[in-house]
Design an enzyme around this catalytic site. Sequence first.
Site, PDB file in Angstrom:
ATOM      1  CB  SER A 178      -0.886  -0.010   1.257  1.00 40.40           C
ATOM      2  OG  SER A 178      -1.508   1.240   1.450  1.00 40.40           O
TER       3      SER A 178
ATOM      4  CE1 TYR B 245      -4.047  -2.120   5.145  1.00 46.99           C
ATOM      5  CE2 TYR B 245      -3.104   0.043   4.701  1.00 46.99           C
ATOM      6  CZ  TYR B 245      -3.676  -1.137   4.253  1.00 46.99           C
ATOM      7  OH  TYR B 245      -3.867  -1.316   2.895  1.00 46.99           O
TER       8      TYR B 245
END
Length: 320
Positions: free
Chosen positions: A194, A207
Site C-alpha cells: 500500500s 496497518y
Amino acid sequence: MDLREFKRLTGEIMVTAYAGIAVFADVVLLIFKMLYYVVESIFWLIFPVEEKNVSGEVVLITGAGHGIGRELALQYATLGAKVVCWDLNENGNKETAEEIKKINETASVYTYRCDVTNREEVIRVAAEVQRDVGDVTILVNNAGIMPCHTLMDHTPEEIRKTFDVNVIAHFWMLQTFLPSMIKKNHGHVVALSSMAGIAGLPNLVPYCGSKFAVRGIMEAIHLELRDAMLPKQLNIKFTCIYPYMVDTGLCKKPKMRFPTLFSLVPPKTAAAEIVKAQRRNVQEASIPSVFFHINNIFRNFPDKVPLLVRDFLDSGVEAD
C-alpha cells in the site's frame, strides 16, 4: 636484505598491486553496468516492454471474493489464465466465479474457502489445488484488512489479526507455493502492499506497519532466491504493488483536500494496473504510478519538507 626476503616482499607487492587493479576494474565495470541499466530503464519508460502472455498460467488470488481480488480474477480469466479464487467468504467467491462464467462460459475458474492465516489450512487447500488444477505459477497475495483507529483505540486482538492477515499469511503462502516454482525456475509472486507501506499515516499505525513489512518480505525473498539460483538466471519474478486508497469499502472515511487529484481508485482500475505490472515484470509499482516516484524524491529533502507537503495536501483517513 637477502634474496629470499627480497622475493617475498616483491611477491607481496605484486599481489597487492594485482588486487588493487582487480578492484579498480570491478569499480569501472560496476559504473558501466549502472549507466547501462539507467539508460535501459529510460528506454523502457519511453517504449514499455511487451506484456507477457498469461494464457494457461495457474493464477491463485487470495481475497478473490470482492474488491481488487474479484477484479483481478475477472481480468486474468479474460486473458485465458486458469483462475483459482481463495477467500473466507464462500458466497463472495461463488459470485466471482459466476461473473467470470457470464463473460466466458468456458473459462477455467476454481473456488476454495481458505483462511490464509492458518498454516495447516493453507497447506491442505493447496494440496487440493495441485490435485484439481496443477502447480500455481502466478501467486497474488491480495487478502488484507484495514482497521482505522488511533493506536490507543486498537485492541490487542485487532492488531494481531492485522498482522496475521496482512503479513504472516504471506509467509505461509510463499513457503507453500514457492517450492514448485523453484523446481521449474518459473513463476511470479505479486504482493499487495500500500502507499501506507511507503509513508506512514495517522489512524493506520498497525496497518502501515504490516504493509511496510510486505515490502521488506518481497525485497528479501527476491534477493534470497536470486543468490540461491546463481550462476543460473532467476526466472521467478516478484512484483510489489503500492495502491493509493482503493474504493473497496475498507477505507470508510477517506480525507482529501483535493478530491479531483486524490480520488479513490476504482477496483477495476487498480486491478488493471496490477495485471499490467505483473505482465511487464515490474518489481515495484504504485497506483497511480507517479506516487512512488514523488515519495522517492521527497525522501531526499530535509524531514520537515515532506511534513509541510503532507499538511498542505491533507490526505489520509479519519478514524472509524
